[in-house]
Scaffold this motif. Structure first.
Motif, short mmCIF file in Angstrom:
data_model
loop_
_atom_site.label_atom_id
_atom_site.label_comp_id
_atom_site.label_asym_id
_atom_site.label_seq_id
_atom_site.Cartn_x
_atom_site.Cartn_y
_atom_site.Cartn_z
N UNK A 70 131.40 87.20 43.18
CA UNK A 70 130.19 87.52 42.40
C UNK A 70 128.99 86.77 42.94
N UNK A 71 129.18 85.47 43.27
CA UNK A 71 128.07 84.66 43.79
C UNK A 71 127.59 85.21 45.13
N UNK B 80 116.07 87.44 35.02
CA UNK B 80 117.25 88.28 35.25
C UNK B 80 118.20 87.61 36.23
N UNK B 81 117.63 87.04 37.30
CA UNK B 81 118.46 86.38 38.30
C UNK B 81 119.21 85.18 37.69
N UNK B 82 118.48 84.39 36.89
CA UNK B 82 119.12 83.22 36.29
C UNK B 82 120.14 83.61 35.23
N UNK B 83 119.88 84.70 34.53
CA UNK B 83 120.84 85.18 33.54
C UNK B 83 122.16 85.56 34.23
N UNK C 3 123.21 84.29 37.05
CA UNK C 3 123.83 83.03 37.48
C UNK C 3 124.59 82.38 36.33
N UNK C 4 123.96 82.36 35.15
CA UNK C 4 124.61 81.74 33.99
C UNK C 4 125.87 82.50 33.60
#
Length: 646
Positions: free
Chosen positions: A639-640, A617-620, A622-623
């Motif tokens: 957002x970041x 979920x975290x990487x999604x 980020x992408x």
């Protein structure tokens, strides 16, 4: 309507109700016994008298084969059926209802002379069981014996007394009955307890040696208070007669005692080797097979797997040569256990299934050996982290047995339930409930090895729940106590001590990963070797040597994939995914995590699945942010910052 006064009132207490029912039933039985048909058939009354002590009833073939002193016995059977004093069950066996049996036993008990032909018949049946032990012919004999277990107990109980002129034969029959019941998975008989007081004086040395041998074979069902004295007595008895086959059997029984309860493998091996030598010198192939299987099991427990395989395969060849299916099944079972611990899981399952098939062919499917093989099949699934399958097999075993019928097997099933419970996150109370059930049996039988196995599971539970001091103490105690005696237990403890991720700090635990690797290489346990690589990878990772850690995780993953161990594969993939993520290879990281997720699900690791979902979920996110960054850099920065704070 007018009613006569009742001095007891309108209430009927349960005692008077019970008395009235019994009186009514007794009166009904008395009327049936006094019927013209019964009066005209004295043989029917004698048959009914015999049936009163036979809870399992008799088939027509048994009525004729037992040669009871009753003329036209099938006509007498018809009389009993016609007067409703007996019935035939769904197996066409003539039986009496329990109340009728109790009444007849009380008022018309069968005299010894009437019982004697049955004693002879059952003795012949048990002799056939010994003669055809392990062969195809044994199947039908076992079936007939199982149908008569209750009858055998009742008849033998009535012949085991000083006034019996054939007492020695009755004692032999009771000893044979115990062996038959034990092998068939019905436990040893309580009749053994009455034999010591009835042994003839002066001594019948062969009979006493036979009795002592069965006592040692029954040690897991009926603990011995004075085993060392009995061993010495047994040795002395063999000075007075020459029966090398029985002497070999005695040495096997005592060897099992030294292996399983005395934790003395060197003495056990001495007895097993002597048993093989005695059996070989008298040409007893069946005893040779038993001795080889015993030596194989001893080598297996001490971690000498390839020695065990050599003995087991020789036992299999002798089993085929002598058409001994039971011996062949035992050897296949040991080979299956060796393959399991080495890590050849496919071969292990194959050999265990072949063992069960051989047991079925010789008539003991569903007995102790059959269920013991199922326990080891469940262990294969457990090692592969297939906990659903393992639990299913164990549940099937527990449904088929009981703590009374097969306490040792029941306890080992409870122990396996506890081990699985720790691994899948069952509550502490559930794990302890299974452990306590196992310990109760092992304490009663003084089974030190199995009690130590209980302590290893308890230590694993302490480790899981964060009581590190208690866990470390128990693991080290088990290793000191079981080294060179019980390799499986030692490997279990070393694996837990070497897994640095479970201890919080690697400083005091890290050396165990090296010790565990050395132990695994010595015993050639494939699963343990790959576990050691995984744990060493964690050690190097904790020391920031990511390159070495990565190499070790890759090697471990290849090994776990070849073994098809789901949870360990997922652990390696998770670590490799984390390393890829740290290097910025987001795509590779997500592929590793996605591949790990179903493996964690397969091995019931709910918390790990949640962690994987969190990573993905975290990487999604980020992408998603990266894609938006190209369109709106200012919004991307905010957002970041939000994702980082989350």
């Amino acid at each position: 309507m007018f009613k006569h006064p009742n001095p007891l009132g309108n209430r009927k207490n349960s005692l008077s109700q019970g008395y009235d029912k019994k009186s009514s039933l007794d009166a009904s039985i008395t009327v049936s016994l006094s019927s013209p048909r019964m009066k005209c058939s004295p043989g029917a009354k004698n048959l009914l008298s015999i049936m009163s002590i036979l809870p399992d009833g008799l088939s027509d073939a048994e009525l004729l084969q037992s040669k009871l002193a009753i003329e036209d016995i099938l006509a007498c059977k018809a009389v009993l059926l016609g007067t409703s004093l007996a019935y035939t069950d769904n197996k066409s066996r003539l039986k009496c209802l329990a109340p009728i049996r109790e009444y007849v036993k009380q008022f018309y008990p069968p005299p010894i002379a009437l019982i004697q032909p049955l004693t002879v018949h059952y003795h012949a049946l048990l002799t056939l069981h010994q003669t055809y032990y392990g062969t195809h012919q044994m199947g039908e004999i076992v079936n007939q014996a199982v149908l008569n277990l209750g009858n055998l107990h009742q008849v033998l109980q009535r012949t085991l007394h000083r006034e019996n002129s054939c007492l020695a034969d009755a004692i032999k029959c009771a000893i044979s009955f115990s062996g038959c019941s034990r092998i068939g998975g019905h436990g040893a008989t309580v009749l053994l307890d009455s034999i010591p007081a009835l042994l003839p004086r002066p001594s019948n040395h062969q009979l006493e040696a036979l009795f002592i041998t069965e006592v040692f074979f029954s040690i897991f069902y009926r603990p011995i208070s004075n085993p060392d004295i009995l061993i010495d007595q047994g040795m002395l008895h063999f000075n007075h007669f020459n029966d090398l086959s029985l002497e070999a059997k005695f040495h096997l029984a005592v060897g099992h005692y030294h292996r399983a309860l005395k934790n003395d493998p060197s003495t056990a091996l001495r007895f097993f080797t002597k048993a093989f030598s005695l059996a070989e010198s008298c040409g007893d192939g069946n005893r040779q097979i038993e001795a080889l299987a015993s030596m194989a099991k001893l080598a297996y427990h001490t971690g000498k797997y390839f020695v065990a395989l050599t003995h087991a395969r020789l036992a299999q060849r002798l089993g085929k040569l002598h058409a001994n299916l039971y011996g062949e099944a035992q050897a296949l079972w040991i080979e299956g256990m060796c393959c399991r611990d080495i890590g050849d899981y496919k071969d292990a399952i194959s050999q265990l299934h072949r063992s069960k098939d051989a047991l079925g062919l010789c008539g003991v499917a569903g007995g102790h050996s059959h269920h013991l093989t199922m326990v080891d099949e469940a262990q294969v699934h457990l090692l592969k982290s297939e906990y659903v399958e393992a639990r299913s097999i164990l549940s099937e075993i527990v449904r088929a047995i009981s703590p009374q019928r097969d306490p040792n097997l029941y306890a080992h099933s409870m122990l396996n339930f506890a081990e699985i419970g720790v691994r899948v996150g069952d509550s502490k109370s559930d794990v302890l409930r299974h452990l306590d059930a196992a310990k109760m049996v092992f304490q009663a039988t003084k089974d030190i090895q199995s009690l130590m196995a209980c302590d290893t599971i308890l230590a694993d539970l302490h480790l899981r729940d964060g009581d590190l001091a208690a866990a470390k103490m128990l693991f080290r105690l088990c290793i000191r106590s079981m080294s060179g005696i019980y390799n499986e237990c030692v490997s279990f403890c070393m694996e837990r001590l070497a897994d640095v991720t479970r201890w919080g700090s690697t400083q005091s635990i890290a050396p165990w990963a090296v010790v565990y690797l050395a132990h695994a290489r010595k015993s050639q346990e494939k699963l343990a070797v790959n576990n050691a690589f995984l744990f060493l990878g964690d050690v190097f990772l904790s020391e920031a040597d990511e390159e070495t850690a990565h190499s070790l995780f890759v090697v471990a993953l290849e090994g776990f994939t070849a073994l098809d161990v789901h949870r360990s594969r997922a652990q390696c993939m998770t670590r490799l995914g984390d390393l890829a993520n740290k290097r910025g290879d987001i795509s590779d990281a997500m592929e590793f995590w996605k591949a790990a997720r179903p493996l964690f699900e397969r091995s019931l690791q709910g918390m790990e699945v949640t962690r994987i979902d969190s990573r993905l979920s975290r990487q999604f996110k980020e992408l998603t942010i990266d894609k938006r960054a190209k369109a709106d850099p200012v919004k991307d920065l905010s957002e970041r910052m939000r994702v980082t704070s989350d």
